[in-house]
Design an enzyme around this catalytic site. Structure first.
Site, PDB file in Angstrom:
ATOM      1  N   ASN A 229       0.844  -1.205   0.000  1.00 39.29           N
ATOM      2  CA  ASN A 229       0.000   0.000   0.000  1.00 39.29           C
ATOM      3  C   ASN A 229       0.872   1.245   0.000  1.00 39.29           C
ATOM      4  OD1 ASN A 229       0.600   0.789   2.827  1.00 39.29           O
ATOM      5  ND2 ASN A 229      -0.326  -1.206   3.238  1.00 39.29           N
ATOM      6  N   PRO A 325      -2.446 -11.959  10.524  1.00 38.58           N
ATOM      7  CA  PRO A 325      -2.820 -11.760  11.928  1.00 38.58           C
ATOM      8  C   PRO A 325      -3.018 -10.281  12.187  1.00 38.58           C
ATOM      9  CG  PRO A 325      -0.478 -12.294  11.715  1.00 38.58           C
ATOM     10  CD  PRO A 325      -1.101 -12.476  10.351  1.00 38.58           C
ATOM     11  N   ILE A 327      -2.109  -7.524  14.267  1.00 34.90           N
ATOM     12  CA  ILE A 327      -0.997  -7.335  15.214  1.00 34.90           C
ATOM     13  C   ILE A 327      -1.463  -6.590  16.459  1.00 34.90           C
ATOM     14  CG2 ILE A 327       1.292  -6.308  15.505  1.00 34.90           C
ATOM     15  CD1 ILE A 327       1.560  -6.577  12.384  1.00 34.90           C
TER      16      ILE A 327
HETATM   17  O1  C5P Z   1      -8.454  -2.810  10.895  1.00 36.39           O
HETATM   18  P1  C5P Z   1      -7.596  -1.693  10.420  1.00 36.39           P
HETATM   19  O2  C5P Z   1      -6.490  -2.118   9.489  1.00 36.39           O
HETATM   20  O3  C5P Z   1      -8.332  -0.516   9.879  1.00 36.39           O
HETATM   21  O4  C5P Z   1      -6.926  -1.147  11.781  1.00 36.39           O
HETATM   22  C1  C5P Z   1      -5.906  -0.214  11.797  1.00 36.39           C
HETATM   23  C2  C5P Z   1      -5.076  -0.391  13.041  1.00 36.39           C
HETATM   24  O5  C5P Z   1      -4.805  -1.765  13.250  1.00 36.39           O
HETATM   25  C3  C5P Z   1      -3.722   0.267  12.917  1.00 36.39           C
HETATM   26  O6  C5P Z   1      -3.313   0.645  14.209  1.00 36.39           O
HETATM   27  C4  C5P Z   1      -2.856  -0.847  12.346  1.00 36.39           C
HETATM   28  O7  C5P Z   1      -1.493  -0.645  12.640  1.00 36.39           O
HETATM   29  C5  C5P Z   1      -3.420  -2.059  13.057  1.00 36.39           C
HETATM   30  N1  C5P Z   1      -3.370  -3.330  12.310  1.00 36.39           N
HETATM   31  C6  C5P Z   1      -2.554  -4.357  12.767  1.00 36.39           C
HETATM   32  N2  C5P Z   1      -2.528  -5.570  12.103  1.00 36.39           N
HETATM   33  C7  C5P Z   1      -3.308  -5.773  11.029  1.00 36.39           C
HETATM   34  C8  C5P Z   1      -4.146  -4.751  10.554  1.00 36.39           C
HETATM   35  C9  C5P Z   1      -4.155  -3.546  11.213  1.00 36.39           C
HETATM   36  O8  C5P Z   1      -1.845  -4.160  13.741  1.00 36.39           O
HETATM   37  N3  C5P Z   1      -3.261  -6.950  10.416  1.00 36.39           N
END
Ligand code: C5P
Length: 428
Positions: A229, A325, A327
């Protein structure tokens, strides 16, 4: 006429170009809206319009030279630079843009810009070839990087007969942009004041351990291709730099980005979401505060081809993706060694609602809602505007540089940080 610029002090710099004839009208329009206008004419501008005309429309003496003892006695150049709430250079010739980009101070106008803390806007006006020239484009990019506002230019037929970009915007279009710039700087000023009042002094976060994730992740499809991205990593790196400046111990886990490691920060480079997950969990349990700023890819290829995928006869290629996963949810779900956990929510619509839902769903302590549909904020931009949300409150931080924003965010996060925040306390 709406008095949108009441008592605002606009210093208008006019440089040499045929569009200078429109500047008298611009002064009139600004004054109609309540602004006080003072004018500086460069030497070249005086070939196109006279000081007398601008004195008449502005109602103030016009400055033309630093070496004029009478003008300096009335209002010296430093005084003039300090007087302005906004400096507008319209028309801004290729020459004046080049001189401003290089921080030159070889006439009254460039000296005032250099000596002023006010925001500066330039309205380029020149031949389309000169505007498209790589040198001019680079100079404009430099000005943008230095937070100058760039008004236009417009496209169309030019005085020389050429057609293309390089026409100065019309006075009324410029007035609308001046109103926007003044509004932005007023909001910014109030944010800076709040920030200064609540400023955590340098060194005050000593002993606090941060883990921050930043940048994109890359999910391999085969040895040469990947899914990713547009995240630049700038926000996460700015947060790491701000926390380290305030004395915290910072581990920065970064996806592939083109950024230098901030001073005093321990950096761990990763590529994929799985690698970021492993590094983040290892660091999180040794941290007091975890900030998930990375734009983690939600999915990865179910199978990574061991050789480069070949074009087939079919017009379609089916990829099977599986979920990565989450994170931050894993970090927030830790029991014994759970750090205070702060996430980011990059959204393009209904931003605050989605962010609140994410705060609850992922069991976070705070979340930074980021409207990435705005052209001058979010991904890849040097600026950002966010709303920080927590269970029973929120605070909006207006559009500003990611560096300034990071300092405010680290300050707010550390003010809300409570060492005992476990998952059950957060969700109860
Ligand atoms: O669910 P979404 O991607 O919108 O959530 C964004 C938040 O979740 C951010 O803080 C991003 O760093 C974290 N995130 C994560 N692991 C993922 C997806 C998002 O830690 N697989």
């Amino acid at each position: 006429m709406q008095q949108t610029l009441t008592a605002k002090r606009i210093l208008l710099g006019i440089s040499g170009g045929i569009a200078a004839y429109k500047s008298a009208d611009l002064v009139r329009r600004l004054k109609e809206r309540g602004a006080e206008v003072r004018v500086i004419l460069t030497d070249a501008a005086q070939q196109f319009i006279t000081p007398l005309t601008l004195q008449a429309v502005s109602g103030n003496p016009v400055s033309t030279s630093m070496l004029d003892p009478a003008a300096e006695a009335a209002m010296g150049h430093i005084e003039l630079a300090k007087w302005a709430d906004l400096i507008v250079v319209a028309p801004a010739s290729a020459d004046v843009i080049a001189r401003l980009a290089h921080g030159m101070a070889n006439d009254l106008l460039t000296t005032c810009v250099l000596a002023s803390a006010a925001p500066v806007a330039v309205a380029p006006a020149m031949n389309q070839q000169m505007y498209n020239n790589i040198a001019t484009q680079q100079n404009l990019a430099t000005l943008k990087k230095h937070n100058f506002h760039i008004y236009g230019p417009g496209a169309g037929e030019q005085a020389c007969g050429d057609v293309g970009y390089g026409r100065m915007l019309e006075p009324l279009e410029l007035v609308a942009l001046v109103e926007q710039s003044i509004e932005q700087s007023t909001i910014k000023q109030s944010v800076i004041q709040t920030h200064e009042q609540s400023q955590v002094p340098a060194g005050s976060l000593a002993g606090l351990r941060f883990t921050i994730t930043a940048g994109p992740t890359r999910e391999a499809l085969d040895p040469v291709r990947y899914l990713s991205n547009h995240s630049s990593g700038k926000m996460g790196f700015a947060l790491a730099a701000a926390a380290a400046t305030m004395g915290a111990e910072v581990t920065l886990i970064s996806g592939p980005v083109q950024l230098a490691t901030p001073a005093g920060v321990k950096r761990i480079d990763v590529i994929s979401a799985q690698q970021m997950h492993d590094a983040a969990l290892k660091a999180a349990v040794k941290s007091d505060i975890f900030i998930g700023c990375a734009a983690v890819a939600d999915y990865r290829a179910a199978d990574v081809a061991s050789n480069k995928l070949k074009k087939g006869a079919s017009n379609e290629l089916q990829l099977t993706l599986i979920k990565n996963p989450d994170i931050i949810a894993a970090v927030a779900g830790l029991h014994e060694l759970r750090p205070f956990t702060v996430g980011f929510a990059a959204e393009t619509q209904d931003v605050l609602n989605y962010a609140r839902q994410k705060l609850l769903k992922k069991k976070l302590d705070m979340i930074c809602a980021n409207d990435v549909s705005q052209p001058d904020a979010g991904f890849n931009s040097d600026q950002n505007a966010v709303t920080l949300l927590w269970q029973d409150g929120e605070q909006t931080l207006a559009l500003q540089s990611k560096t300034a924003l990071a300092a405010s965010l680290i300050t707010l996060i550390s003010q809300h940080y409570s060492p005992k925040s476990t998952t059950s306390e957060v969700t109860k």
